[in-house]
Design an enzyme around this catalytic site. Structure first.
Site, PDB file in Angstrom:
ATOM      1  N   ASP A   1      69.967  51.909 -28.972  1.00 42.56           N
ATOM      2  CA  ASP A   1      69.471  53.028 -28.171  1.00 42.56           C
ATOM      3  C   ASP A   1      68.137  52.702 -27.481  1.00 42.56           C
ATOM      4  OD1 ASP A   1      70.209  55.518 -27.186  1.00 42.56           O
ATOM      5  OD2 ASP A   1      69.134  56.632 -28.734  1.00 42.56           O
TER       6      ASP A   1
ATOM      7  N   ARG B   1      65.579  62.086 -23.499  1.00 39.78           N
ATOM      8  CA  ARG B   1      64.924  62.799 -22.390  1.00 39.78           C
ATOM      9  C   ARG B   1      63.503  63.205 -22.756  1.00 39.78           C
ATOM     10  NH1 ARG B   1      69.749  67.069 -22.262  1.00 39.78           N
ATOM     11  NH2 ARG B   1      70.723  65.243 -23.183  1.00 39.78           N
TER      12      ARG B   1
ATOM     13  N   LYS C   1      73.296  62.873 -36.630  1.00 38.69           N
ATOM     14  CA  LYS C   1      74.597  62.430 -36.122  1.00 38.69           C
ATOM     15  C   LYS C   1      75.577  62.227 -37.265  1.00 38.69           C
ATOM     16  CE  LYS C   1      72.945  59.761 -32.111  1.00 38.69           C
ATOM     17  NZ  LYS C   1      73.672  60.496 -31.062  1.00 38.69           N
TER      18      LYS C   1
ATOM     19  N   GLU D   1      66.858  63.280 -27.724  1.00 36.34           N
ATOM     20  CA  GLU D   1      65.497  62.762 -27.835  1.00 36.34           C
ATOM     21  C   GLU D   1      65.128  61.821 -26.684  1.00 36.34           C
ATOM     22  OE1 GLU D   1      68.036  61.341 -29.097  1.00 36.34           O
ATOM     23  OE2 GLU D   1      67.657  59.247 -28.575  1.00 36.34           O
TER      24      GLU D   1
ATOM     25  N   ASP E   1      68.564  55.713 -33.300  1.00 37.11           N
ATOM     26  CA  ASP E   1      68.747  57.142 -33.079  1.00 37.11           C
ATOM     27  C   ASP E   1      69.663  57.726 -34.147  1.00 37.11           C
ATOM     28  OD1 ASP E   1      68.996  59.691 -32.118  1.00 37.11           O
ATOM     29  OD2 ASP E   1      70.164  59.153 -30.326  1.00 37.11           O
TER      30      ASP E   1
ATOM     31  N   ASP F   1      68.667  65.590 -31.277  1.00 34.58           N
ATOM     32  CA  ASP F   1      69.420  64.397 -30.871  1.00 34.58           C
ATOM     33  C   ASP F   1      69.324  64.170 -29.357  1.00 34.58           C
ATOM     34  OD1 ASP F   1      70.973  62.172 -31.192  1.00 34.58           O
ATOM     35  OD2 ASP F   1      72.863  63.251 -31.473  1.00 34.58           O
TER      36      ASP F   1
ATOM     37  N   LYS G   1      64.206  53.924 -21.845  1.00 35.94           N
ATOM     38  CA  LYS G   1      64.266  54.618 -23.146  1.00 35.94           C
ATOM     39  C   LYS G   1      64.269  53.605 -24.283  1.00 35.94           C
ATOM     40  CE  LYS G   1      67.569  57.319 -25.966  1.00 35.94           C
ATOM     41  NZ  LYS G   1      68.813  58.133 -25.969  1.00 35.94           N
TER      42      LYS G   1
HETATM   43  N1  BES Z   1      71.597  57.957 -27.693  1.00 29.76           N
HETATM   44  C1  BES Z   1      72.416  59.105 -27.523  1.00 29.76           C
HETATM   45  C2  BES Z   1      73.466  58.932 -26.432  1.00 29.76           C
HETATM   46  C3  BES Z   1      74.530  57.906 -26.698  1.00 29.76           C
HETATM   47  C4  BES Z   1      75.732  58.296 -27.231  1.00 29.76           C
HETATM   48  C5  BES Z   1      74.342  56.580 -26.343  1.00 29.76           C
HETATM   49  C6  BES Z   1      76.728  57.346 -27.453  1.00 29.76           C
HETATM   50  C7  BES Z   1      75.326  55.639 -26.554  1.00 29.76           C
HETATM   51  C8  BES Z   1      76.510  56.023 -27.094  1.00 29.76           C
HETATM   52  C9  BES Z   1      71.545  60.296 -27.133  1.00 29.76           C
HETATM   53  O1  BES Z   1      70.267  60.317 -27.655  1.00 29.76           O
HETATM   54  C10 BES Z   1      72.236  61.521 -27.623  1.00 29.76           C
HETATM   55  O2  BES Z   1      72.334  61.656 -28.819  1.00 29.76           O
HETATM   56  N2  BES Z   1      72.673  62.365 -26.707  1.00 29.76           N
HETATM   57  C11 BES Z   1      73.338  63.565 -27.058  1.00 29.76           C
HETATM   58  C12 BES Z   1      72.760  64.681 -26.240  1.00 29.76           C
HETATM   59  C13 BES Z   1      73.213  66.049 -26.680  1.00 29.76           C
HETATM   60  C14 BES Z   1      72.608  66.379 -28.037  1.00 29.76           C
HETATM   61  C15 BES Z   1      72.780  67.042 -25.647  1.00 29.76           C
HETATM   62  C16 BES Z   1      74.826  63.393 -26.752  1.00 29.76           C
HETATM   63  O3  BES Z   1      75.165  62.755 -25.757  1.00 29.76           O
HETATM   64  O4  BES Z   1      75.634  63.862 -27.551  1.00 29.76           O
HETATM   65 ZN    ZN Z   2      69.466  58.500 -28.130  1.00 31.19          ZN
HETATM   66 MN    MN Z   3      70.171  61.171 -29.577  1.00 34.58          MN
END
Ligand code: BES
Ligand code: ZN
Ligand code: MN
Length: 498
Positions: free
Chosen positions: A286, A349, A275, A347, A268, A345, A263
């Site tokens: 990220d 996946r 966020k 993204e 992000d 968010d 990824k």
């Molecule tokens: N990049 C984030 C995940 C992340 C969170 C990495 C904290 C490192 C530290 C990812 O893109 C994300 O935002 N995931 C969301 C998914 C949700 C919207 C289903 C999450 O984990 O909140």
């Molecule tokens: Zn992310």
């Molecule tokens: Mn995200």
């Protein structure tokens, strides 16, 4: 920093510091290098042991001034922990901790006594682990600091061993592994205004060139041609052009070989599902998955592994621009699957959906994807273990095993059919979020649709991409995980097919 091997005893080495390892047991002064040092100091270490100041405990360093009794004026003794538990990671961590201690004292040269008397590991393995530990532990990201963070430097290191050839072979391997992990750290630590997808592509190109890896950089038009609507959907909110990196190591038979997907979100923001401000700066990392797969290719090439490996890295920012995708929007991935975007968010996946589709299009197998995918995996496993989810338990076990050799921890989470319900959509084949429960697993369930029937493992490193503190081989900041495991995995596969 130069690391070379010498057959001369370290106690006679002309260096500013000597580094000696100690195991944690009652008669630690009775064996190997510590016995020789204690003799040279006329028993001067004995009171330190009696006072409990020198025990050989993990992470312990004791600094001794030798007042002319050894060639080096100062000795750092670094603890390995109990002899029964002594393995490669103990050497890596003690080398890292001991060398950092020496560096904190002054600039100069370091002589390390390497004796295999404490365990049944081979000289190549021990010397390799020490070199790997030195390069990992001495890592600093200070390119943007004026003046530099710590002015001191270790300029030359000598490893003193009675088997020079074995030690040299081990060191070359250890340095390749650590060099790859440090390259991944450099990329992940770099602020996102400096490391755009274009810049990431440029650095990957330079890295590939240095290591004899083939590279192809696909632009948005080429990705559109392939039908990568999911990846390009994420890219729509950003002014920075997206890049899809393809790196190839051809070392094996005429078959597609392994596929590593990483990824590559260079920042992000969350997109329209933006966020909160707190800790958002961490999202410059990220792209750690992309950094890991790109970096691993350098070491795979250095080690001339007799296997074909392709790394794929979809790289883009996730921004809330005027053209950005919105919740409820529909995307079509390269494999034809339609996706309802519930949360912009989620993204990672989305970009990986097309990377996995493309990996299948290339016939790569098995597939391993690496991603800072979910906060949920960090809730489950903290910053200690990387989550593994797979459609093939044998493959998951191989990844976990490669991690043990590398000194990186993995833990498998289940992929029961029941979780599929959470990502069912009313309007599309699948939706991109599965609600609050089992967030790491539902993200993996989404990816599983794009891996298809190909053996596949997903590594969620959202908890392990960053080290909160400096300890052993870890230096606060980007961790370089799971670069060394990916290299070890490819090595084990190459060996199995030989
Ligand atoms: N990049 C984030 C995940 C992340 C969170 C990495 C904290 C490192 C530290 C990812 O893109 C994300 O935002 N995931 C969301 C998914 C949700 C919207 C289903 C999450 O984990 O909140
Ligand atoms: Zn992310
Ligand atoms: Mn995200």
């Amino acid at each position: 920093m130069d690391i070379h091997v010498s057959g001369q005893p370290a106690l006679e080495a002309d260096a500013d510091h000597l580094l000696i390892f100690a195991t944690k047991d009652d008669d630690l002064l009775e064996r190997g290098a510590l016995r020789r040092l204690n003799d040279a100091l006329d028993g001067g270490l004995t009171p330190l042991v009696e006072a409990g100041e020198l025990t050989g405990a993990v992470n312990q360093t004791v600094v001794i001034h030798t007042f002319g009794k050894t060639t080096a004026p100062r000795v750092v003794i670094a603890g390995l922990g109990p002899a029964e538990q002594l393995g490669l990671d103990e050497y890596r961590n003690a080398a890292a901790t001991g060398a950092r201690k020496a560096r904190s004292l002054s600039t100069g040269t370091l002589a390390i006594e390497v004796d295999g008397e404490q365990c049944d590991l081979g000289m190549a393995e021990i010397a390799g682990a020490i070199a790997e530990g030195l390069d990992l532990g001495l890592y600093r990201f200070d390119r943007h600091r004026t003046p530099k963070q710590t002015p001191n430097d270790l300029t030359r290191v000598s490893l003193h061993s009675d088997d020079v050839a074995a030690a040299e072979a081990g060191i070359a391997e250890g340095r390749s592994l650590a060099g790859a992990a440090n390259f991944a750290r450099d990329l992940a630590n770099e602020p996102s205004n400096l490391l755009t997808p274009t810049e990431l592509a440029g650095r990957a190109e330079a890295w590939a060139g240095e290591h004899g890896v083939e590279i192809e950089i696909m632009d948005e038009a080429a990705a559109a041609e392939l039908g990568m609507g999911s990846f390009l959907g994420v890219a729509k909110g950003s002014h920075q052009p997206a890049k899809f990196l393809i790196l190839r190591h051809r070392g094996g038979a005429d078959e597609p070989g392994l596929g590593y997907c990483g990824k590559g979100i260079t920042f992000d923001t969350g997109g329209i599902s933006i966020k909160p401000a707190a800790n958002m700066e961490a999202m410059k990392q990220d792209m750690s998955g992309a950094a890991a797969v790109v970096a691993s290719m350098g070491a795979i090439a250095d080690l001339k592994l007799p296997i074909n490996v392709t790394a794929l890295a979809p790289c883009t920012e996730n921004m809330p621009g005027g053209n950005a995708i919105k919740p409820g929007d529909l995307l079509t991935a390269m494999n034809g699957a339609t996706i309802e975007v519930i949360n912009t968010d989620a993204e990672g996946r989305l970009v990986l959906a097309d990377a996995l589709s493309y990996a299948n299009h290339l016939g790569l197998s098995p597939l391993i994807d690496v991603a800072t995918l979910t906060g949920a995996v960090a809730v489950a496993l903290g910053d200690v273990a990387t989550g593994v989810m797979a459609n093939d338990d044998g493959l998951a076990a191989e990844v976990i095993e490669a991690g043990k050799r590398a000194g990186e921890k993995f833990w498998q989470l289940p992929m029961f059919d029941e979780y599929d319900e959470q990502i069912r959509s009313q309007v599309a084949d699948v939706k991109n979020t599965g609600g609050r429960l089992a967030g790491a697993i539902t993200a993996a369930k989404f990816l599983a649709r794009f891996a298809g029937d190909t053996p596949w493992a997903h590594l969620d490193m959202a908890g392990t991409d960053d080290a909160a503190k400096t300890r052993g081989t870890q230096v606060k900041g980007a961790s370089g995980v799971p670069v060394r495991s990916l290299v070890r995995f490819a090595a084990a596969r190459a060996e199995a097919s030989a």
